[in-house]
Scaffold this motif. Sequence first.
Motif, PDB file in Angstrom:
ATOM      1  N   GLY A   1       8.998  -6.422 -10.538  1.00 58.71           N
ATOM      2  CA  GLY A   1       7.648  -6.051 -10.134  1.00 58.71           C
ATOM      3  C   GLY A   1       6.576  -7.083 -10.384  1.00 58.71           C
ATOM      4  O   GLY A   1       5.397  -6.821 -10.146  1.00 58.71           O
ATOM      5  N   LYS A   2       6.958  -8.280 -10.859  1.00 61.09           N
ATOM      6  CA  LYS A   2       5.964  -9.317 -11.085  1.00 61.09           C
ATOM      7  C   LYS A   2       5.553  -9.952  -9.747  1.00 61.09           C
ATOM      8  O   LYS A   2       6.322  -9.964  -8.787  1.00 61.09           O
ATOM      9  CB  LYS A   2       6.500 -10.388 -12.033  1.00 61.09           C
ATOM     10  N   ILE A   3       4.337 -10.481  -9.712  1.00 55.81           N
ATOM     11  CA  ILE A   3       3.787 -11.034  -8.480  1.00 55.81           C
ATOM     12  C   ILE A   3       3.292 -12.448  -8.738  1.00 55.81           C
ATOM     13  O   ILE A   3       2.603 -12.702  -9.734  1.00 55.81           O
ATOM     14  CB  ILE A   3       2.621 -10.159  -7.956  1.00 55.81           C
TER      15      ILE A   3
ATOM     16  N   PHE B   1       0.794  -1.229   0.000  1.00 55.05           N
ATOM     17  CA  PHE B   1       0.000   0.000   0.000  1.00 55.05           C
ATOM     18  C   PHE B   1       0.829   1.282   0.000  1.00 55.05           C
ATOM     19  O   PHE B   1       0.261   2.381   0.009  1.00 55.05           O
ATOM     20  CB  PHE B   1      -0.961   0.014   1.204  1.00 55.05           C
ATOM     21  N   ASP B   2       2.165   1.173  -0.013  1.00 55.05           N
ATOM     22  CA  ASP B   2       2.973   2.399   0.018  1.00 55.05           C
ATOM     23  C   ASP B   2       3.365   2.893  -1.371  1.00 55.05           C
ATOM     24  O   ASP B   2       4.144   3.840  -1.506  1.00 55.05           O
ATOM     25  CB  ASP B   2       4.224   2.204   0.882  1.00 55.05           C
ATOM     26  N   GLY B   3       2.832   2.244  -2.412  1.00 59.51           N
ATOM     27  CA  GLY B   3       3.094   2.686  -3.780  1.00 59.51           C
ATOM     28  C   GLY B   3       4.303   2.066  -4.432  1.00 59.51           C
ATOM     29  O   GLY B   3       4.585   2.337  -5.603  1.00 59.51           O
ATOM     30  N   SER B   4       5.014   1.211  -3.707  1.00 59.69           N
ATOM     31  CA  SER B   4       6.238   0.631  -4.277  1.00 59.69           C
ATOM     32  C   SER B   4       5.964  -0.512  -5.240  1.00 59.69           C
ATOM     33  O   SER B   4       6.865  -0.926  -5.983  1.00 59.69           O
ATOM     34  CB  SER B   4       7.169   0.163  -3.153  1.00 59.69           C
TER      35      SER B   4
ATOM     36  N   THR C   1       8.852 -11.841   2.701  1.00 58.75           N
ATOM     37  CA  THR C   1       9.070 -11.424   1.315  1.00 58.75           C
ATOM     38  C   THR C   1       7.749 -11.317   0.556  1.00 58.75           C
ATOM     39  O   THR C   1       7.739 -11.062  -0.636  1.00 58.75           O
ATOM     40  CB  THR C   1       9.992 -12.419   0.590  1.00 58.75           C
ATOM     41  N   ASP C   2       6.638 -11.529   1.248  1.00 60.72           N
ATOM     42  CA  ASP C   2       5.318 -11.424   0.640  1.00 60.72           C
ATOM     43  C   ASP C   2       4.722 -10.057   0.954  1.00 60.72           C
ATOM     44  O   ASP C   2       4.955  -9.492   2.024  1.00 60.72           O
ATOM     45  CB  ASP C   2       4.395 -12.523   1.166  1.00 60.72           C
ATOM     46  N   ILE C   3       3.929  -9.532   0.029  1.00 55.74           N
ATOM     47  CA  ILE C   3       3.404  -8.184   0.209  1.00 55.74           C
ATOM     48  C   ILE C   3       1.973  -8.179   0.753  1.00 55.74           C
ATOM     49  O   ILE C   3       1.503  -7.145   1.230  1.00 55.74           O
ATOM     50  CB  ILE C   3       3.463  -7.378  -1.102  1.00 55.74           C
ATOM     51  N   ALA C   4       1.276  -9.306   0.696  1.00 54.67           N
ATOM     52  CA  ALA C   4      -0.097  -9.368   1.201  1.00 54.67           C
ATOM     53  C   ALA C   4      -0.492 -10.822   1.412  1.00 54.67           C
ATOM     54  O   ALA C   4       0.089 -11.740   0.817  1.00 54.67           O
ATOM     55  CB  ALA C   4      -1.067  -8.687   0.239  1.00 54.67           C
ATOM     56  N   PHE C   5      -1.508 -10.990   2.259  1.00 56.24           N
ATOM     57  CA  PHE C   5      -2.010 -12.325   2.593  1.00 56.24           C
ATOM     58  C   PHE C   5      -3.538 -12.289   2.623  1.00 56.24           C
ATOM     59  O   PHE C   5      -4.141 -11.285   2.999  1.00 56.24           O
ATOM     60  CB  PHE C   5      -1.499 -12.767   3.973  1.00 56.24           C
ATOM     61  N   HIS C   6      -4.124 -13.423   2.239  1.00 55.20           N
ATOM     62  CA  HIS C   6      -5.575 -13.580   2.364  1.00 55.20           C
ATOM     63  C   HIS C   6      -5.827 -14.971   2.931  1.00 55.20           C
ATOM     64  O   HIS C   6      -5.157 -15.940   2.551  1.00 55.20           O
ATOM     65  CB  HIS C   6      -6.271 -13.429   1.013  1.00 55.20           C
TER      66      HIS C   6
END
Length: 495
Positions: A286-288, A193-196, A260-265
């Motif tokens: 930038g790939k996820i 969420f910080d735009g990176s 190293t993960d940017i989000a979790f569900h």
Amino acid sequence: RANLLRPVENLLKGSVLEIGAGCGDITRYLGEIGAEVVALEGSRRRAGVVRSRCRDLPNVQVVNDVAEEAGALPPFDVVTLIGVLEYARIYGRGSVPERELLSKAWSQLADDGVLIVAIENQIGLKYLAGMPEDHVGKAMHGISGHYTDDSVVTFGSEELRRLLVDAGFGRVEFALPFPDYKFPKSVLMEPAFDGSVPAFNAYTLASQSAVSDPQIPYPPLFSLERVWEMVGRNGLLLPLANSFLVIAYKSAIGERPITTDIAFHYATDRLPGYSKQTSFHLLERGKIEVRNRPVCPHTVPLRERPIGFTLRDEVYVSGTPYTVKLQKLLTQPGWTAENVTDWLRGWLDALDAKVDADGGPPRHGVVPGWAIDALPQNLIVPSDGGTPVFIDLEWEWLGEVGRDYLAYRAVVVSLTSITAVAAPQDLRHVYIESLLRDIMTLLGFGAARADVERYLDLDGALRRLVYGADSGLSISAFADMRMRLLMDVREAATD
């Protein structure tokens, strides 16, 4: 509740001091992952509950005491304040009790230790939408700053950050649990969420979590789903999140990496063998990658069942769920059943295209078993305008699925995933059964009482297989299911 800490499990090693253990839900989780836990709980009764809950965990010690009066304790690798800081003014000491409590936590940490704080956001979006403040049950109480020197208190992100810095912490990071820290379905780490990572639409997880919040007692002033999208597009997820998960390092030097993960569900309301964690892993350039893993890896899904379950890793598709179009439609006053039917036809067209691509044109009235999971919320409209893509098809009915039942399932799941709607042109359509019957008729599917009973029976069977219990709906209960209208601002002001 453990979903709150799963994303930071890498930090929860060694010795952990849990201040304010409550009834031990977090204590149990910390003990199960192998931490050496000292759980402080001021209530004798609750401390007894924690002891009972963790009686088979020799690495958990429960102490009936408060942080300010606890005897000499060794330095800890981790200190937690989960739902505790907001009570500092009631039970704490000093002229600024919340800062004193944070300073106490700082002093209990080893030099490379970390503090974990979870607390509601004083200016969270749901409170701006008129939802009651969690501790006093009054709308706009926190937003209006009605806390006192001896009451509960919550803080906005910058005020909370300053408190932690003033208490001596060298570095402060925020993660955002949605819908809040008490009932987390999703957790966003700072890069989300910080735009990176511009390709990642963090607001989608925030939006989809809104309906799962049990603390939405009445319709909000505005559509939470729609506004989360606007909030995310304008970089305001941090200041307007409903809750915070804060990671504060005692020192800015040598801090341990979080993940190293940017989000979790998390999908943990299922039977254990079907519960899963979805993580969004940042790759090069930038790939996820979307990684799906079982939450209970040693619990095997039941075999010889009419439904299959497979977890796969996928490439992240940057875009928005097809349900966003429905949210936009239903928040415009005067919407009609024909409008919703047109939206549903777009999903059916995408489904037919996938069936055709996977092995030939769809047979009359039925689709392959994998389509049971190909619902509108799993259809992503790419940001670059490309062809919509179905994602996360983890379930497969072992056989063909009736197209009419799938349409029923798509309508009901989509409508019950929305917190509130604007007034329709025909007020009968506030009731889901009435709207469903008209949509099914417009699509040419069965809409008689017997048809609806058959859909309900099929859905109940599916839910029992996945969740261990059905929705409890009967034809009479289904007839009473009503979508909540967005609150009228004038009425809210009067109340």
